[in-house]
Design a protein around this motif. Sequence first.
Motif, short mmCIF file in Angstrom:
data_model
loop_
_atom_site.label_atom_id
_atom_site.label_comp_id
_atom_site.label_asym_id
_atom_site.label_seq_id
_atom_site.Cartn_x
_atom_site.Cartn_y
_atom_site.Cartn_z
N PHE A 7 0.66 -1.21 0.12
CA PHE A 7 -0.11 -0.37 -0.14
C PHE A 7 1.15 1.17 -0.45
N VAL A 18 1.71 -3.89 7.58
CA VAL A 18 0.82 -4.32 6.47
C VAL A 18 2.14 -6.04 6.07
N ARG A 19 0.54 -6.23 5.67
CA ARG A 19 1.59 -7.93 5.36
C ARG A 19 2.31 -8.48 4.48
N ARG A 22 6.31 -9.61 5.36
CA ARG A 22 6.39 -11.28 5.32
C ARG A 22 7.24 -11.25 4.27
N GLN A 44 -7.16 -1.57 -5.92
CA GLN A 44 -7.15 -2.65 -5.14
C GLN A 44 -8.62 -2.88 -5.03
N GLN A 57 -6.04 -7.97 -1.97
CA GLN A 57 -5.21 -7.47 -0.65
C GLN A 57 -3.64 -7.37 -1.19
N VAL A 58 -2.43 -6.50 -0.23
CA VAL A 58 -1.79 -7.10 -0.43
C VAL A 58 -1.34 -8.01 0.99
N PRO A 59 0.29 -8.28 0.47
CA PRO A 59 0.77 -8.64 -1.00
C PRO A 59 0.05 -9.67 -1.90
N GLU A 70 -1.49 -14.73 -0.71
CA GLU A 70 -0.96 -14.85 0.20
C GLU A 70 0.27 -15.30 1.04
N SER A 71 -0.26 -14.10 1.88
CA SER A 71 1.83 -13.61 2.31
C SER A 71 2.13 -15.06 3.06
N1 LIG Z 1 -4.29 -14.40 4.32
C1 LIG Z 1 -4.33 -12.99 3.83
C2 LIG Z 1 -4.75 -11.48 4.46
C3 LIG Z 1 -3.62 -10.67 3.69
C4 LIG Z 1 -4.50 -9.06 4.58
O1 LIG Z 1 -4.83 -9.17 5.03
N2 LIG Z 1 -3.55 -8.12 3.11
C5 LIG Z 1 -3.85 -6.37 4.15
C6 LIG Z 1 -2.87 -5.82 4.78
S1 LIG Z 1 -2.66 -5.92 6.25
C7 LIG Z 1 -5.41 -5.87 3.01
O2 LIG Z 1 -4.58 -5.69 2.40
N3 LIG Z 1 -6.19 -5.30 3.77
C8 LIG Z 1 -7.21 -4.85 2.41
C9 LIG Z 1 -8.49 -5.42 3.13
O3 LIG Z 1 -8.54 -6.49 3.21
O4 LIG Z 1 -8.88 -4.58 1.93
C10 LIG Z 1 -2.17 -12.74 3.74
O5 LIG Z 1 -1.87 -13.50 4.96
O6 LIG Z 1 -1.85 -12.69 2.66
#
Ligand SMILES: N[C@@H](CCC(=O)N[C@@H](CS)C(=O)NCC(=O)O)C(=O)O
Length: 214
Positions: A7, A18-19, A22, A44, A57-59, A70-71
């Motif tokens: 992001f 933020v993931r 990782r 997004q 979502q990211v990443p 999926e991180s």
């Molecule tokens: N299970 C996913 C979770 C990813 C996640 O929750 N990403 C968050 C940022 S830490 C995100 O993009 N949130 C924005 C949204 O869900 O709209 C992973 O581990 O990659």
Amino acid sequence: MMTVSAFKWVPPFAQGLVRDLRVRWALEEAGLPYQVKLIDNTVQASPDYRKLQPFGQVPVLEEDGLVLFESGAIVLHIANKCEALLPADSAGRARAVTWLFAALNSIEIVIQPLAEVDLFFAQEEWAKLRRPGVVESLKERLGELAAHLGEREYLEDCFTAGDLMMATVLRILRHTDVLDGFPTLKAYKERCEARPAFQRALAAQMAPFQQPRA
Ligand SMILES: N[C@@H](CCC(=O)N[C@@H](CS)C(=O)NCC(=O)O)C(=O)O
């Protein structure tokens, strides 16, 4: 070269958590160069991004036509390229992968509800009622993790992708004092965070947040 989505900006409570962190950390440990695709809410939500990450979502990791989300899956993909993250022997690898899954499926799963209650719904009556139960379950699980860790430096004989994932999960508790009740886990998390690769990854995630917003 690999490309990681991240992001452009997130609110302060999420900065440094933020993931994509990782993934950046794994790449830094592996010594693999990468570039970053910074996205905003518009990207997004776009159909093109949803093709890469169905949940927006990211990443996301892109590498020569391969697209991963999926991180956990991404870190595992990177770890497979690097003995510093997954030991060479098959039993050691399997144990490291076990811890990577445990971080996500046994620990993050009890930490995330506390983050949601505190950071997103703190003023809601249901959240106030729910919080003590969430904390109780979390402390029970952390006690079990601390019992396994004992006085060891890492979850297995050396630092692995399992520790990387576990440390990023424990960091989600930074807005609380829960880890103060588990000094060995707190020291373990700090030991992982002290790694130069982590510091580089964190600085890289934080850099865009420090730019003036357009
Ligand atoms: N299970 C996913 C979770 C990813 C996640 O929750 N990403 C968050 C940022 S830490 C995100 O993009 N949130 C924005 C949204 O869900 O709209 C992973 O581990 O990659």
